[in-house]
Design a protein around this motif. Structure first.
Motif, PDB file in Angstrom:
ATOM      1  N   TRP A  36      -8.279 -40.192   9.996  1.00 43.37           N
ATOM      2  CA  TRP A  36      -8.156 -40.006   8.515  1.00 43.37           C
ATOM      3  C   TRP A  36      -7.956 -41.482   8.053  1.00 43.37           C
ATOM      4  N   PHE A  37      -8.605 -41.782   7.002  1.00 43.83           N
ATOM      5  CA  PHE A  37      -8.582 -42.775   6.229  1.00 43.83           C
ATOM      6  C   PHE A  37      -7.893 -42.768   4.765  1.00 43.83           C
ATOM      7  N   HIS A  38      -7.414 -43.766   4.026  1.00 42.13           N
ATOM      8  CA  HIS A  38      -6.760 -43.524   2.979  1.00 42.13           C
ATOM      9  C   HIS A  38      -7.095 -44.416   1.889  1.00 42.13           C
ATOM     10  N   GLN A  39      -7.133 -44.296   0.839  1.00 39.47           N
ATOM     11  CA  GLN A  39      -7.303 -45.287  -0.379  1.00 39.47           C
ATOM     12  C   GLN A  39      -6.040 -45.108  -1.550  1.00 39.47           C
ATOM     13  N   ALA A  40      -5.450 -46.229  -1.349  1.00 39.30           N
ATOM     14  CA  ALA A  40      -4.046 -45.987  -2.306  1.00 39.30           C
ATOM     15  C   ALA A  40      -4.697 -46.407  -3.731  1.00 39.30           C
ATOM     16  N   PRO A  41      -4.058 -46.127  -4.784  1.00 37.96           N
ATOM     17  CA  PRO A  41      -4.388 -46.398  -6.028  1.00 37.96           C
ATOM     18  C   PRO A  41      -4.458 -47.890  -6.447  1.00 37.96           C
ATOM     19  N   GLY A  42      -5.761 -48.357  -6.845  1.00 37.95           N
ATOM     20  CA  GLY A  42      -6.032 -49.682  -7.186  1.00 37.95           C
ATOM     21  C   GLY A  42      -6.384 -50.487  -5.920  1.00 37.95           C
ATOM     22  N   LYS A  43      -6.433 -49.946  -4.909  1.00 35.47           N
ATOM     23  CA  LYS A  43      -6.877 -50.514  -3.585  1.00 35.47           C
ATOM     24  C   LYS A  43      -8.195 -50.027  -3.047  1.00 35.47           C
ATOM     25  N   GLU A  44      -8.636 -50.771  -2.225  1.00 35.80           N
ATOM     26  CA  GLU A  44      -9.769 -50.753  -1.369  1.00 35.80           C
ATOM     27  C   GLU A  44      -9.348 -49.310  -0.266  1.00 35.80           C
ATOM     28  N   ARG A  45     -10.394 -48.556   0.279  1.00 35.37           N
ATOM     29  CA  ARG A  45     -10.404 -47.706   1.314  1.00 35.37           C
ATOM     30  C   ARG A  45      -9.842 -48.744   2.651  1.00 35.37           C
ATOM     31  N   GLU A  46      -9.157 -47.949   3.369  1.00 30.80           N
ATOM     32  CA  GLU A  46      -8.600 -48.677   4.454  1.00 30.80           C
ATOM     33  C   GLU A  46      -8.987 -48.075   5.770  1.00 30.80           C
ATOM     34  N   GLY A  47      -9.159 -48.753   6.883  1.00 29.33           N
ATOM     35  CA  GLY A  47      -9.371 -48.392   8.147  1.00 29.33           C
ATOM     36  C   GLY A  47      -8.476 -47.285   8.230  1.00 29.33           C
ATOM     37  N   ALA A  48      -8.833 -46.281   9.610  1.00 29.47           N
ATOM     38  CA  ALA A  48      -8.236 -45.048  10.088  1.00 29.47           C
ATOM     39  C   ALA A  48      -6.757 -45.215  10.254  1.00 29.47           C
ATOM     40  N   LEU A  49      -6.086 -44.181   9.802  1.00 30.93           N
ATOM     41  CA  LEU A  49      -4.445 -44.340  10.006  1.00 30.93           C
ATOM     42  C   LEU A  49      -4.253 -43.919  11.241  1.00 30.93           C
ATOM     43  N   CYS A  50      -4.854 -42.909  11.794  1.00 31.82           N
ATOM     44  CA  CYS A  50      -4.884 -42.115  12.949  1.00 31.82           C
ATOM     45  C   CYS A  50      -6.273 -41.708  13.351  1.00 31.82           C
ATOM     46  N   THR A  51      -6.132 -41.293  14.678  1.00 32.80           N
ATOM     47  CA  THR A  51      -7.685 -40.720  15.144  1.00 32.80           C
ATOM     48  C   THR A  51      -7.206 -39.856  16.226  1.00 32.80           C
TER      49      THR A  51
END
Length: 122
Positions: A36-51
């Motif tokens: 699972w990856f996430h993209q916070a408001p106003g930020k770039e999508r980030e690497g996996a939070l968990c796998t």
């Protein structure tokens, strides 16, 4: 073409819980590690939070360790993210993809789903 479908997001109060799902119609997720990856408001999508890999071995970033649980149901061809004790800083659009590849953020698949919005109110 691979279609990843995320669902389960919503608006929840701080301390609440949500369960996200990741499915892929007509494509088996079971052979691959997924994350699972996430993209916070106003930020770039980030690497996996968990796998979670094909054997069920999991990895968690420190920011979610102890609060989030990733799992998979091979019979349903679905990957889940149980999110507990949610915090305002968890607010983001959440995406699933397979890690360990050469595409954006080290993903294995170039196509991404639409994501699912998680909003945590403080």
């Amino acid at each position: 073409q691979l279609q990843l479908v995320e669902s389960g997001g919503g608006l929840v109060q701080s301390g609440g819980s949500l369960r996200l799902s990741c499915a892929a119609p007509e494509f088996s997720l079971n052979r691959y590690a997924f994350g699972w990856f996430h993209q916070a408001p106003g930020k770039e999508r980030e690497g996996a939070l968990c796998t979670v890999n094909a054997d069920g071995i999991t990895y968690y970033a420190d920011s979610v360790k102890g609060r989030f649980t990733i799992s998979r149901d091979t019979a349903k061809n679905t990957v889940y993210l149980q999110m507990n004790n949610l915090k305002a800083e968890d607010t983001a659009v959440y995406y699933c993809n397979a890690p360990g590849g050469g595409y954006a953020l080290g993903s294995r698949f170039s196509s991404w789903g639409q994501g699912t919005q998680v909003t945590v109110s403080s």
